[in-house]
Structure formats: structure tokens, C-alpha cells
Design an enzyme around this catalytic site. Structure first.
Site, PDB file in Angstrom:
ATOM      1  N   SER A 192       1.151  -1.493  -0.120  1.00  0.00           N
ATOM      2  CA  SER A 192       0.128   0.033  -0.190  1.00  0.00           C
ATOM      3  C   SER A 192       0.786   1.280  -0.260  1.00  0.00           C
ATOM      4  CB  SER A 192      -1.037   0.117   1.268  1.00  0.00           C
ATOM      5  OG  SER A 192      -1.700  -0.996   1.274  1.00  0.00           O
ATOM      6  N   ASN A 193       1.425   1.085   0.880  1.00  0.00           N
ATOM      7  CA  ASN A 193       2.875   2.744   0.625  1.00  0.00           C
ATOM      8  C   ASN A 193       3.869   2.634  -0.577  1.00  0.00           C
ATOM      9  OD1 ASN A 193       2.555   3.185   3.960  1.00  0.00           O
ATOM     10  ND2 ASN A 193       2.989   1.064   3.366  1.00  0.00           N
ATOM     11  N   TYR A 240      -2.841 -10.779   1.697  1.00  0.00           N
ATOM     12  CA  TYR A 240      -2.511  -9.276   1.751  1.00  0.00           C
ATOM     13  C   TYR A 240      -4.325  -8.845   2.497  1.00  0.00           C
ATOM     14  CZ  TYR A 240      -0.596  -4.423   2.542  1.00  0.00           C
ATOM     15  OH  TYR A 240      -0.636  -3.390   2.705  1.00  0.00           O
ATOM     16  N   GLY A 290       1.478  -6.561   9.823  1.00  0.00           N
ATOM     17  CA  GLY A 290       1.732  -5.736   8.327  1.00  0.00           C
ATOM     18  C   GLY A 290       1.980  -4.045   8.758  1.00  0.00           C
ATOM     19  N   SER A 339      -1.933  -6.707   8.706  1.00  0.00           N
ATOM     20  CA  SER A 339      -2.513  -5.586   8.662  1.00  0.00           C
ATOM     21  C   SER A 339      -3.256  -4.626   9.241  1.00  0.00           C
ATOM     22  CB  SER A 339      -2.275  -4.479   7.547  1.00  0.00           C
ATOM     23  OG  SER A 339      -1.374  -4.679   6.405  1.00  0.00           O
ATOM     24  N   VAL A 379       6.016  -6.867   7.724  1.00  0.00           N
ATOM     25  CA  VAL A 379       6.247  -5.467   6.495  1.00  0.00           C
ATOM     26  C   VAL A 379       5.619  -4.049   7.188  1.00  0.00           C
ATOM     27  CG1 VAL A 379       5.441  -5.312   4.304  1.00  0.00           C
ATOM     28  CG2 VAL A 379       5.897  -7.764   5.184  1.00  0.00           C
ATOM     29  N   LYS A 390      -0.131 -11.407   5.334  1.00  0.00           N
ATOM     30  CA  LYS A 390       0.262 -10.141   5.578  1.00  0.00           C
ATOM     31  C   LYS A 390      -0.637  -9.508   6.317  1.00  0.00           C
ATOM     32  CE  LYS A 390       1.775  -5.307   5.003  1.00  0.00           C
ATOM     33  NZ  LYS A 390       1.879  -3.868   4.019  1.00  0.00           N
TER      34      LYS A 390
END
Lengths: 328, 328, 328, 328
Positions: free
Chosen positions: A78-79, A169, A223, A199, A240, A197
Site C-alpha cells: 500500500s505504501n 494480504y 503488517g 495489517s 512488513v 500479511k
């Protein structure tokens, strides 16, 4: 009664142990699974003043990251502002990263799209561009229809055809939905799905994912840096973390403390990372991550529109969240 | 006191009336604005068994829609599965619709993307393919950062450069965010922004948008058939309704009743449309819309994956929602 | 096909008409139902500086309300700060109101508690103190367990034993839950349940409640002034509106316009009421309602703690929301 | 740069250490604070078939709990159905528990009400009835107004006047609001506020509360067994866990493993407790807690209405959540 209960517990534990031993044998007979354990920055994508991808600045960041003991890099989490990149840009960024990556480091590429067919196509391109594994976000536009049935179908189709292993994810802050626990458990049995992952930060759920997939050698990655230590505590094997773009060394240190059981020291370090992490994620987002990268010697720069630069007040808030914890 | 208050009300009403008269004069001196008033189906995209766009079935649907007194068609609203189409497919579908469209009907094309630059590019392609206006959804992946500042920037940049007028599009059920009221009011002053499609269904908000933009000749479209009559009641001028793919004639009849002030008859018809509408939107989504289209003589067919066909139980539920209201 | 559909519609409408005629006959044979149609202020509870109930100021307010053409008063709706009153105070306030109430006006008393037994007991006290009907909020602390089964059980037990008719009350902004539609429909068949006050503002739902209970002579009241006109439009028969504590005359005027079909005038008035209404409810709450009451000649005063007085900035915002719409 | 940052970290750590040492000195000079560390069941309230409090069954449960190494009991947490008890019953239950409580065990009584004045009065009664401390939930009906300002005022007024120390209680699943972090930090400085029970389960927040209150000797209790181990990991000192009504011995064992740093064993045990815990809280609620108590030799029985008994399907689900983890 206490006695009966103790017997049941023992019986349960024996069954579980037996099952795990059997599984381990099984997996030895197939190919060894990729070991994901460790810390990954989901790298930011630098842009020029005209909002084009700045490949030169990207490479300079990569050279700095090469000196930090990361397990690898996540490209287009996402980043990385991946929803703002074209398909061609997404692949080109992965190719660029692959060329600079030190031997032994993993490249995990984000290849999630809304449709199954687009996700399959992009996954193949990512594998061809050098990705060791793909990180695939849940489709989310038709969120009312993205139930376990649809998501299991999506990820199974993908995993069946993907030339590289798949990491699930779940990032509800962006997608507005959580990959349901039962879907994670079902998908954990697919031989080409390595892990997840997560988050969302619900530590109870993370513990339960570890518990219910323990027969599958399924790997859970935290995450976000805010709950990294707690995630290790309940059985995660890495993270991550957006903040690793800024304080990568420190997050690798936190990993080392957790893995070696030095929980007291880990706690002190973890606590000092919560506010900086919240600032560059939930509170102020990617523009803050990129601003903080500048302060710590990396190229961050501005985001693609519609993401806006921080206001002066936001920038000061960001600085306080780092400085009050002794980082600036 | 009562007297003072009456005077204040009168004074307020005079000021407003004066302002509107002045505005009307102003806009007469510039180009006439496109009149959006009426009913639009946000058309579904038919696919072949292999999930390719089925242009032939699309055209057969278009021929049937041509006989219904719609104001025009919305191509690639949420029900068109646009997030599952490539950019090329999105443009090609618009081009196809344009060729079949009877004279005098409007073609409003969805051109929203996550980034401002992609939205601008696709908008230009849509205009070139024949769109009379574009319907532009709020970007939503970085929802925590999509505040009024970012969204005003996004839509202003777009409207500044768009060759055709822009209609804002707020659909929280899919995007997880609502275009903030203050952003709508600010954007309503842009000469190239015509109106808004509001699918949230908050009738208080819709009334307030009408109220606070009344000096701008800003056009509000209801985004769903469930609150179409109420929206007309508080000042909307039309609707873009998924259900119009199925019961188009009936929605045009509802429009006629509302516009001509036959509210009692309108109410009876509106009430019978709520459950069918909920079934093909919120409750069962696009797969149900396409299933119902089949029952009513249109080509619906299946969706692109990960959207799944209805289960048998869902299909029965859908049928009940139509039949218990006298439609099947 | 069009023809078959028309026949189905006709057939449906005949069945419905027949059912309604039959129902009307039935209800004529039993006792006439209380007619709730009209506007009610859910009156605020004035306190002294020491936070005791100020019965004298309450009576002064009641004398002013007596001159406004309300259908009656709601005592201890959410705006009455009832959760902050003891059981004794709740009953005493009702008794006080009853003594001042002009003949022909209804007194509807809030008697909802968390447990069924407490609700039944308080309902009996309210009836004894003079309530013509009770308004009963959904219990909400164990919101995860307050499904249709539990709520139908709760309201049925209450209605079975209540000496006065019951009005259901759904106010999700305070309770965090909505009385499910299927529960409303089921409960509408109870002879001692008259109607529902719906404060959620989902106009699609309100229309559907009217539709699905039309065989039961079930009365729907809008729970807020922001969507009063739209609620009338889809079939509501009145409103319980916090803003009626401040602009009661105006809300009765809005009622008159809606009931007599003067929708154009109604719309102008409705639109001017949305912002003042939002200010005294959702945005700034009971302290703002009480502040505005002071400005318009009623006794508002301060709230019981933990409700805090408005800050200076909030007070200015409140004033703007009234003055920009011509009320101050 | 790395060097500068290391220096900043060191500098930060020294400042913190110095502050903590100073604080410790300070608190030694005043009265010793109550040590809350350990496990507490928030005990259920047994009822007779007629829904009256069954004091005899309560005492029989208490005798069993006396044999489990709890730190004490929480009386009238959410699982005690306190919103369904009268004020008199609430106090009488506390008095009853006090009489049976073994020496050295703490009695923490829930005394939260919606208004500040009622909370103060009930707190005094609870102290008189033998409570060692009170657990005070956030008021929640006017949730839109329950911001930090209101809540700080509420808890400060209470703590100023309370004869026993106060523990804050944040339980968003029931109240629909979370006690804001800044309010917790501010309130942690009040000498009569000991700690917080956090039932939200956001482990990042729990870590941050520990971090930002570390100068105040503020005690954080996990509010649910699902994240107990993770909470210990980030610095909590105990837990108030519904599941302790059923598997009290096991939760005390988990505490022991965490406190003594045996994290591997702790993890195995923690994981087996997540599903049973979810079943008796979030998923199936108090009726499930009481059903499970019956299975494990305690008196649970039915709840007060409107809480309904489990359906047969729910009961089987509950059983599976215990048996699949080896507890039945």
C-alpha cells in the site's frame, strides 16, 4: 473434573503434535517452502516534480536499504502508491528493484488487482520481472459481495496459475474489508499459498490464524510496526512495516530481540516505535512516510495526486511523534 | 418575537431569490448547461462464457433500452463492473454504446480512477469516444487521506482540463467514503462541474446539497431507486438507478408521477420498487442485477470473477423480492 | 411481456386493496386506535444550577408549548436526558407535564430500560402518571445479542402487559443498533403496538416500513426534523423532532404544508431547517438544543454531567447554523 | 547519522529512567497503591427461574472460585448483567460477595452509571458494601458528546470524591465508544485512579497506554482472554476475563507462564483459549458464558430478558469451540 480436563488437554496436545510431525514429513517430500521470516520495508515510490517515477532516487534508496539486515523488500504494498501506477509502471519498478537487490534477499511484489484475470496477468509479469513471491491484496470495490466464497475462489484461481508463491494480504484500513478467518484457514492449505500479511492489527485474530494453520507451515507477517512485538509473541514470523522505510535498522533490532527471547528490551524499543509508526500510517499516511524518509536520509518526496503534501501543522505533528520518542 | 422571526425569514427569502435571479442572468450569458434531468440506467456489461466483453449482447440490450424513455445512459457506473475492465475495454464499451444511442439521449461515461492523472487521461479518451459528460467516482484506496482538501484538488484539476462536463459521484457502499458536503458545495461553483450522483441515500444530506448549491444551478441525481421519490421530493432532478436495467419503464413512470406532482400514485409505485431495488444492489449486488435482467428479457449473464453467480438460495430470495411486490 | 407485467401489477394492487378494506373492517370492530399524526417536541428537562430537575422552568416551557399546535408532547425521549434521571424523577416529570397539558393533547412517555422487567414496571408507572402511550427505546448494552428474536420477545412481553399502547423507538445514533425491519414488521401486528419513531433517517427503510405494515394501520413517525418532509412524502404521519423545542411553530407549519400537498413551499421551509436541526442533534447534541432554546425564549439551561456546556467555538457554530438560514 | 540517532535514543532512555526513579521515590512517600496484578473473573449473576437474583447459587460459585488462585473478583463487569439489575440489587450482590471472599482477595465493583451524580452515589454505596476499588465504565448514551473533555470531567469528579480507588473501563463492543488515549493519559495522573481495564483488544493502543503512563505507575488490565498473553507481552499486569468464570485455573496458569517468561508454553495455552473465549464473549455473549459455566461445574443458568437462551445451533457451536480446543 480437573483431572478429566487435564487428560483432554494432554490428548489434544498429542493429536496436534502427531499431525504436525506428519505434515512436516509430507512437506519434505515436496519442494522446500520459501522462508519468509524477517523484516521487509514496503518501499515507497519516489516521484519527480512532474509526478513521474523517479528511478534514480529509487535506486539510491535501494543502496541504503542494502546495508540494513532486511529479509527482503516488498514492492508495491500500500505504501508504494501502487493504485496510482499504471500496469507498465508497476512492472518496471519491480524490474528496477530486482537489478539492485543483493543476493539472498527476497523480492515480494504486490500484484493484486480488482479482477481475477487482471491479477493473474500481473502476477505472471511480476514473476517474469524477478519477483520471488507475490503479495496479493483482497479485491474490495464490490465489498458487499467479497465474502469467503468469492475470495477463496479468487485466491485459489490465482495460486493455481501463479509461477511464484502467493502471500495473502488483508489491509482493512484501505480496502474496507478483512479477509475472513475461515478463508485464510482454507487457503492456507493450498501448496502455492505461503502465508498472509495481516495489517488489521487484531492480535486475537493473528493468534488464531497461527493456531488454526499450524498444521500447514503457514507464515504470518505483521503488517505494521505498531503490533510487531505482540505479533511475534503470538507466533508471527516477521513483519512488513511502513516504518521500516525510515527506521529499518531499529525494526531489525526489534526482530532480533523478539526472536532471541529478550522481551524486556524488546518492549522498551517497541513502545518507542508506536507513535512514529502511527504517524506514518493511520494518522498521516503516505505523505508523512515520505516526509519522514527525507528527515532520515532517504528520498521520499511528494506523492502522486490526489494525495496531498502535509500541511505545516501535520508536519509539526509528525516531527513531535518522532522527537518525543527520542528519534529526532 | 414571533414577528421578528417572520421578518427574518422574509428577509432571508428575498435575499436568496435575488441571488438566484442574478445567477440565472449570469449563466445565460455563458454557454447553456447540459440538462441532466431524467432517469438513467447505469448499464451492466455482458460477458461471454470466457469472461470477455460480449458486444453483441450489449447492443441487443441497447436496442431495448432505446424504447424506454430514459434521458440517457450511464456507462461504467458501479454496476458496469468497470473496476474489472481494462482501460481499453472501458473506452471500447463507451464507443459501442455511442454508436447505438438514439439522437437526443445523453451518454455519461464513468472515468474515475485512483490517481488524478489517470482520471484526466481516461476522461479525455471518454470524451473522444463520444461521452457527453463524465461521471467521476471519488478515489478511495487511501481513504484516510481523501479529505475535502484532496478531493477538491482532484476534481478541480480534472474539471479544469476535461473537454466535457463533470458529474461528481459519491458511492460509500463501494468506496467506504462519502464526498464531504463542504467539498460538494465548493466544487459546485466550478463551471465545468454540473452535478452529483449521490448513492449514499442520506436524504437529509441530499436536501442540504440542494439547499446549499441552489445559487449554482447544480443538479443532484439520486443514485438508487430506493430513495428516488424522496430525492425528487427534496429537490433532486433525476436518478441513476441500477434497477432501471430491469424495470426501466416503471422508473420512468415514477419520474413522471413525481415531476407532475402526483405524489399519492408515486408513493404506491415507489414502495413496490424498494425491495427489488435492494435485492439488485445492497443485498445481492451485480450478480443479482444480471440475473433479474435475464428474467425481464435483457441479457445479463454472469460477472467477471471474483464476483460469483448467485447461490440457489440467493436466486430464490431475489425472485421473492420481485414477486412479492407484483413484478414476477 | 409488458402486458403480462401490467396484469401482475394490477393483480397485486387489487389484492392489497382488498386486504386493506378487510383490515379496516376488522379494526372497526375492536377499539379505535390512538391517532398519533402530528408534530411532537421531545421536551428537554431543565435543571437548576445544582443539577436538580427544575420543575418551575419546566412548567414555564409547557405554557409556551401549549400555544403551538403540537399534537402532543414526548416526555423523555433522548433529548430529555432520561438516562441521567432516576426512576422517580422520570415518573415525576411525566406527572408534572400531565398536569399542565391542555385537553386533547397526547402525552407520550419514554419508558424504555435495559431489562424487560424494568421496562414493564416503568411503563406501568408512566401509565399511572398519565401517559397516553409509551415510547420504548431498544435495549442496547448487549448489542451483539439484541437481534430480532430478543427484541421481538422484549417488545411483545411489554405490549402484552402494558396498560397503554406502545410506540417502538429506534435511535441508532445513541444505541448503536437499529430495530431490524423484520422485527418492526412482526411487532406491527401486535394490537397494543401502535407505531414506530424512527430516528435513523434512512428514508428507504422508512418507506419500506410503511409499505410492509400497510395492512396493520401502523403509524410511522420521523425521529428528526432533517428528513421530516421526505418522511411525509413516503408515508409517515408525523414527527418527534428535537428542533420542535426551538422552532415548534415552524415544524407545525411544515407539517401543514406536507399534509395539504403544498410540496414546493414545504421544500423551501424544510431546507432551511436542516442545518439548525443537525446542529441541535447530531453535531452538537443536547447542550446545543438547550442553548438554542434560550435564544428562542424557552428555558434550556445546562445539562447534567457528564454532558458539558458548549465551548465558545461550538456556540458560535450553533449561532451560524441558525442565522445563515434566516432564523437569527 | 546512525550515530546521532543512537545518541538520541540513549539520551531519551536516560531521561525516562530518571523520571521513573523520581516518580518511584515520590509514590513511596505517599500511600502505597493497591497492586492489581493478576487474574479476575468478572463474575456472572445467577438468576432463579423467575429472574430474581439467586444468592444461593452465587455463593456456591464463590466457594469454587475461592479455590482458584485469582487475585480477586470483579463484580458487575459487563458479564454480570449489571444494566439489568436495580441499584439495590447491584449493591446487595457486592455485599454478598464480600462476605464470602477469602482474605487477601480484592473485590472490584462495577459502579458506572450514565450520569456523574449517579456514578458518584453508587460508588459510595459500593465502597460501603466492601468494594476495594471500583471499575467504572464510560457513559455512552450520548456517544457523540462523550469526547475527552466530557470523560475527563466525569472521571475526575468521581475520583475526587470516591472513598476507594477507581479503575477506568473501556468496552467499545458494548458502549460503542473507546475511552480516548489522551483521556487515559490525563486521567492516569489522578492519584485516585489506579489503572484501566481495556476490553477493546487493540494491542497497539494497549502498548501505547503502557508507554505513555509509565511515569505514573498506572496499571493496565486486559479486558478479555483472547489477547491476554499479548497484553502481558506489551506491559499489562493482569486480566479481567469473562472466560475466567469457566476456565479460571487455566487463565491463572497462563498468567504464571507469562509472568515467569515461559512464552513458548504460554503461546500454546493462549492459542487454545481464543476460540472458547470468543464464543463466550463476542460471538455468543453472556448466555453462552452461562451455558459453558454449567458444563464446567458452575451455576450459570439463564439470563434476564431480553437476553435469550442459546438456540440449539448456538449451543452446538459453543460446544465445538470448547471441544475442538481440547477442553470438552
Amino acid at each position: 473434573m480437573q483431572c478429566v480436563r487435564a487428560w483432554r488437554s494432554l490428548n489434544y496436545l498429542c493429536r496436534v503434535a502427531h499431525h504436525r510431525a506428519w505434515k512436516r514429513t509430507q512437506s519434505h517430500t515436496t519442494a522446500a517452502r520459501l522462508d519468509l521470516s524477517g523484516i521487509y520495508p514496503p518501499i515507497a515510490t519516489p516521484f519527480t516534480a512532474k509526478e513521474d517515477v523517479d528511478y534514480q532516487k529509487l535506486e539510491e534508496n535501494l543502496q541504503k536499504y542494502a546495508k540494513i539486515p532486511f529479509k527482503g523488500l516488498v514492492v508495491q504494498g500500500s505504501n508504494g502508491e501502487y493504485p496510482y501506477l499504471t500496469v507498465e509502471e508497476r512492472v518496471e519498478v519491480v524490474r528496477t528493484v530486482k537489478q539492485s537487490l543483493p543476493a539472498g534477499r527476497l523480492l515480494i511484489a504486490g500484484s493484486g488487482c480488482e479482477s481475477t484475470r487482471a491479477t493473474i496477468q500481473l502476477t505472471q509479469k511480476m514473476a517474469a520481472a524477478g519477483a520471488d513471491a507475490v503479495l496479493v491484496v483482497t479485491p474490495c470495490f464490490y465489498k458487499g459481495k467479497m465474502d469467503s466464497r468469492a475470495l477463496i475462489h479468487h485466491f485459489t484461481k490465482l495460486a493455481d496459475s501463479s509461477p511464484v508463491p502467493v502471500v495473502l494480504y488483508s489491509v482493512p484500513a484501505n480496502t474496507g474489508l478483512e479477509l475472513p478467518l475461515d478463508a485464510v484457514v482454507e487457503l492456507s492449505q493450498h501448496p502455492n499459498i505461503l502465508g498472509v500479511k495481516d495489517s488489521g492489527g487484531d492480535i486475537t485474530r493473528i493468534g488464531l490464524i497461527v493456531h488454526k494453520t499450524k498444521a500447514q507451515d503457514f507464515q504470518v507477517l505483521a503488517g505494521s510496526a505498531g503490533f510487531l512485538m505482540a505479533a511475534y509473541c503470538v507466533g508471527a514470523i516477521g513483519g512488513v512495516c511502513a516504518l521500516a522505510n525510515v527506521l529499518g535498522q531499529e525494526l531489525c533490532e526489534l526482530e532480533r530481540l523478539c526472536v532471541s527471547g529478550r522481551w524486556e528490551e524488546a518492549r522498551v524499543l517497541q513502545q518507542r516505535l508506536i507513535e512514529p509508526n502511527a504517524a506514518v500510517t493511520r494518522k498521516l499516511g503516505v505523505p508523512a512516510l515520505k516526509q519522514a524518509m527525507e528527515w532520515f536520509g532517504f528520498h521520499g518526496g511528494s506523492c502522486r495526486s490526489p494525495l496531498q503534501p502535509l500541511t505545516e501543522a501535520e508536519s509539526q505533528q509528525l516531527r513531535r511523534d518522532f522527537s518525543s520518542n527520542g528519534w529526532l
